[in-house]
Design a protein around this motif. Structure first.
Motif, PDB file in Angstrom:
ATOM      1  N   HIS A  30      -6.013  10.476   9.103  1.00  0.00           N
ATOM      2  CA  HIS A  30      -4.685  11.243   8.928  1.00  0.00           C
ATOM      3  C   HIS A  30      -4.043  10.515   7.569  1.00  0.00           C
ATOM      4  CE1 HIS A  30      -4.969  14.028  12.032  1.00  0.00           C
ATOM      5  NE2 HIS A  30      -5.209  13.214  13.001  1.00  0.00           N
ATOM      6  N   GLU A  31      -4.064   9.237   7.432  1.00  0.00           N
ATOM      7  CA  GLU A  31      -3.328   8.580   6.486  1.00  0.00           C
ATOM      8  C   GLU A  31      -4.183   8.864   5.169  1.00  0.00           C
ATOM      9  OE1 GLU A  31      -1.869   4.091   4.946  1.00  0.00           O
ATOM     10  OE2 GLU A  31      -2.814   4.344   6.760  1.00  0.00           O
ATOM     11  N   ALA A  32      -5.518   9.033   5.224  1.00  0.00           N
ATOM     12  CA  ALA A  32      -6.432   9.429   3.921  1.00  0.00           C
ATOM     13  C   ALA A  32      -5.860  10.999   3.485  1.00  0.00           C
ATOM     14  CB  ALA A  32      -7.776   9.273   4.284  1.00  0.00           C
ATOM     15  N   ARG A  38     -11.233   3.852   1.385  1.00  0.00           N
ATOM     16  CA  ARG A  38     -10.397   2.533   1.869  1.00  0.00           C
ATOM     17  C   ARG A  38      -9.988   2.715   2.892  1.00  0.00           C
ATOM     18  NH1 ARG A  38     -10.391   2.716  -3.845  1.00  0.00           N
ATOM     19  NH2 ARG A  38      -8.612   3.806  -4.136  1.00  0.00           N
ATOM     20  N   LEU A  39      -9.437   3.688   3.028  1.00  0.00           N
ATOM     21  CA  LEU A  39      -8.511   3.909   4.477  1.00  0.00           C
ATOM     22  C   LEU A  39      -9.297   4.310   5.897  1.00  0.00           C
ATOM     23  CD1 LEU A  39      -5.656   5.987   3.051  1.00  0.00           C
ATOM     24  CD2 LEU A  39      -5.362   3.754   3.942  1.00  0.00           C
ATOM     25  N   GLN A  86      -9.214   6.671  -2.082  1.00  0.00           N
ATOM     26  CA  GLN A  86      -8.225   6.382  -1.124  1.00  0.00           C
ATOM     27  C   GLN A  86      -8.918   6.678   0.477  1.00  0.00           C
ATOM     28  OE1 GLN A  86      -5.335   4.968  -1.326  1.00  0.00           O
ATOM     29  NE2 GLN A  86      -5.285   5.020  -3.214  1.00  0.00           N
ATOM     30  N   CYS A  87      -9.761   7.715   0.566  1.00  0.00           N
ATOM     31  CA  CYS A  87     -10.151   8.134   2.169  1.00  0.00           C
ATOM     32  C   CYS A  87     -11.019   7.055   2.280  1.00  0.00           C
ATOM     33  CB  CYS A  87     -10.815   9.343   1.903  1.00  0.00           C
ATOM     34  SG  CYS A  87     -12.015   9.741   0.901  1.00  0.00           S
ATOM     35  N   GLY A 119      -3.136  12.480   4.146  1.00  0.00           N
ATOM     36  CA  GLY A 119      -1.873  12.524   3.412  1.00  0.00           C
ATOM     37  C   GLY A 119      -1.666  11.857   2.051  1.00  0.00           C
ATOM     38  N   LEU A 120      -2.691  10.723   1.643  1.00  0.00           N
ATOM     39  CA  LEU A 120      -2.500  10.206   0.355  1.00  0.00           C
ATOM     40  C   LEU A 120      -3.537  10.869  -0.711  1.00  0.00           C
ATOM     41  CD1 LEU A 120      -2.030   6.405   1.745  1.00  0.00           C
ATOM     42  CD2 LEU A 120      -0.333   7.928   0.817  1.00  0.00           C
ATOM     43  N   CYS A 121      -4.346  11.599  -0.287  1.00  0.00           N
ATOM     44  CA  CYS A 121      -5.373  12.206  -1.323  1.00  0.00           C
ATOM     45  C   CYS A 121      -4.637  12.833  -2.291  1.00  0.00           C
ATOM     46  CB  CYS A 121      -6.278  12.936  -0.496  1.00  0.00           C
ATOM     47  SG  CYS A 121      -7.697  13.879  -1.640  1.00  0.00           S
ATOM     48  N   PRO A 122      -4.555  12.521  -3.507  1.00  0.00           N
ATOM     49  CA  PRO A 122      -3.771  12.980  -4.542  1.00  0.00           C
ATOM     50  C   PRO A 122      -4.220  14.305  -4.876  1.00  0.00           C
ATOM     51  CG  PRO A 122      -5.685  11.611  -5.370  1.00  0.00           C
ATOM     52  CD  PRO A 122      -5.417  11.358  -3.961  1.00  0.00           C
TER      53      PRO A 122
END
Length: 79
Positions: free
Chosen positions: A48-50, A18-19, A15-16, A52-55
């Protein structure tokens, strides 16, 4: 502010990268690493989005060089 990857936590979800592709990349083992510890102002929204979305919470953003949460000593970490 600084960013780093806690490689002991990383599971390679990607995710990181990609973001925030200019800030993060995956290594040959599929684990993420930070390409820079100090992203530009324009890169911070993706960072910051990464985070927040990192599992697994492996994207660590710090204010003053200290981790925003406790992390074990990991010699595999990339600043």
């Amino acid at each position: 502010m600084r960013v780093r990857i806690a490689r002991d936590l990383c599971v390679g979800a990607g995710q990181c990268e990609r973001l925030a592709p200019g800030v993060f990349a995956q290594d040959d083992h599929g684990l993420s690493r930070a390409l820079t510890g100090t992203p530009s102002a324009g890169q911070w929204p993706g960072v910051h989005e990464a985070a927040g979305l990192c599992p697994v919470g492996a994207v660590l953003v710090t204010e003053d060089g200290t981790a925003d949460r406790a992390a074990p000593d990991d010699r595999r970490e990339t600043p």
